[in-house]
Design a protein around this motif. Structure first.
Motif, PDB file in Angstrom:
ATOM      1  N   UNK A  45       0.733  -1.447  -0.138  1.00 11.47           N
ATOM      2  CA  UNK A  45      -0.146   0.040   0.170  1.00 11.47           C
ATOM      3  C   UNK A  45       0.825   1.144   0.031  1.00 11.47           C
ATOM      4  N   UNK A  46       2.051   1.374   0.704  1.00  9.86           N
ATOM      5  CA  UNK A  46       2.499   2.632   0.915  1.00  9.86           C
ATOM      6  C   UNK A  46       3.421   2.770  -0.445  1.00  9.86           C
ATOM      7  N   UNK A  47       3.993   1.714  -1.197  1.00 10.21           N
ATOM      8  CA  UNK A  47       4.598   2.005  -2.364  1.00 10.21           C
ATOM      9  C   UNK A  47       3.459   2.476  -3.485  1.00 10.21           C
ATOM     10  N   UNK A  48       2.451   1.687  -3.269  1.00  8.36           N
ATOM     11  CA  UNK A  48       1.607   2.115  -4.284  1.00  8.36           C
ATOM     12  C   UNK A  48       1.179   3.464  -4.203  1.00  8.36           C
ATOM     13  N   UNK A  49       0.837   4.014  -3.020  1.00 13.45           N
ATOM     14  CA  UNK A  49       0.372   5.357  -2.856  1.00 13.45           C
ATOM     15  C   UNK A  49       1.727   6.319  -3.255  1.00 13.45           C
ATOM     16  N   UNK A  50       2.739   5.974  -3.320  1.00  9.78           N
ATOM     17  CA  UNK A  50       3.957   6.749  -3.633  1.00  9.78           C
ATOM     18  C   UNK A  50       3.827   6.689  -5.175  1.00  9.78           C
ATOM     19  N   UNK A  51       3.673   5.667  -5.827  1.00 12.82           N
ATOM     20  CA  UNK A  51       3.822   5.597  -7.014  1.00 12.82           C
ATOM     21  C   UNK A  51       2.687   6.278  -7.896  1.00 12.82           C
ATOM     22  N   UNK A  52       1.303   6.438  -7.200  1.00 13.35           N
ATOM     23  CA  UNK A  52       0.315   6.961  -7.697  1.00 13.35           C
ATOM     24  C   UNK A  52       0.441   8.677  -7.605  1.00 13.35           C
ATOM     25  N   UNK A  53       1.061   9.010  -6.438  1.00  9.26           N
ATOM     26  CA  UNK A  53       1.232  10.305  -6.341  1.00  9.26           C
ATOM     27  C   UNK A  53       2.223  10.760  -7.222  1.00  9.26           C
ATOM     28  N   UNK A  54       3.293   9.884  -7.473  1.00  3.90           N
ATOM     29  CA  UNK A  54       4.381  10.554  -8.352  1.00  3.90           C
ATOM     30  C   UNK A  54       3.867  10.791  -9.612  1.00  3.90           C
ATOM     31  N   UNK A  55       3.096   9.480 -10.103  1.00  4.21           N
ATOM     32  CA  UNK A  55       2.702   9.554 -11.507  1.00  4.21           C
ATOM     33  C   UNK A  55       1.695  10.416 -11.929  1.00  4.21           C
ATOM     34  N   UNK A  56       0.589  10.637 -10.778  1.00  3.99           N
ATOM     35  CA  UNK A  56      -0.434  11.854 -11.153  1.00  3.99           C
ATOM     36  C   UNK A  56       0.114  13.183 -10.947  1.00  3.99           C
ATOM     37  N   UNK A  57       1.261  13.417 -10.364  1.00  3.64           N
ATOM     38  CA  UNK A  57       1.874  14.789 -10.381  1.00  3.64           C
ATOM     39  C   UNK A  57       2.595  14.978 -11.812  1.00  3.64           C
ATOM     40  N   UNK A  58       3.304  13.959 -12.161  1.00  8.36           N
ATOM     41  CA  UNK A  58       4.011  14.004 -13.544  1.00  8.36           C
ATOM     42  C   UNK A  58       2.869  14.227 -14.710  1.00  8.36           C
ATOM     43  N   UNK A  59       1.973  13.407 -14.681  1.00 13.36           N
ATOM     44  CA  UNK A  59       0.914  13.351 -15.670  1.00 13.36           C
ATOM     45  C   UNK A  59       0.256  14.715 -15.762  1.00 13.36           C
ATOM     46  N   UNK A  60      -0.005  15.391 -14.660  1.00 11.30           N
ATOM     47  CA  UNK A  60      -0.887  16.605 -14.553  1.00 11.30           C
ATOM     48  C   UNK A  60       0.042  17.786 -14.991  1.00 11.30           C
TER      49      UNK A  60
END
Length: 81
Positions: free
Chosen positions: A57-72
């Motif tokens: 869960x912690x790694x997935x949350x990090x991956x989602x945040x990083x990916x979301x910020x980059x894609x935005x």
């Protein structure tokens, strides 16, 4: 830098591929883009993910945040027709 317009389906596909590249996020099975009703300055979407129980869960949350910020920074969601 101008943002590229992208469809919801393409954004979901790209986000899923990117998130799965992070160690511990291989168990993410789907990504959904949700459009926000009152977006601040063009950021008009949010990512939600579904993962298997084996996912970290912690790694997935990090991956989602990083990916979301980059894609935005790169993409703006194309309005539905």
């Amino acid at each position: 830098m101008a943002k590229a317009l992208i469809s919801k389906a393409d954004l979901e596909r790209i986000a899923l591929q990117d998130i799965r590249t992070f160690p511990g996020s291989e168990h993410v099975v789907s990504v959904e883009v949700e459009c926000e009703t009152s977006p601040p300055r063009g950021i008009n979407w949010r990512l939600y993910v579904i993962a298997n129980d084996e996912g970290d869960l912690d790694r997935i949350q990090y991956a989602v945040k990083f990916t979301s910020d980059r894609l935005k920074r790169r993409h703006e969601l194309r309005p539905a027709s």
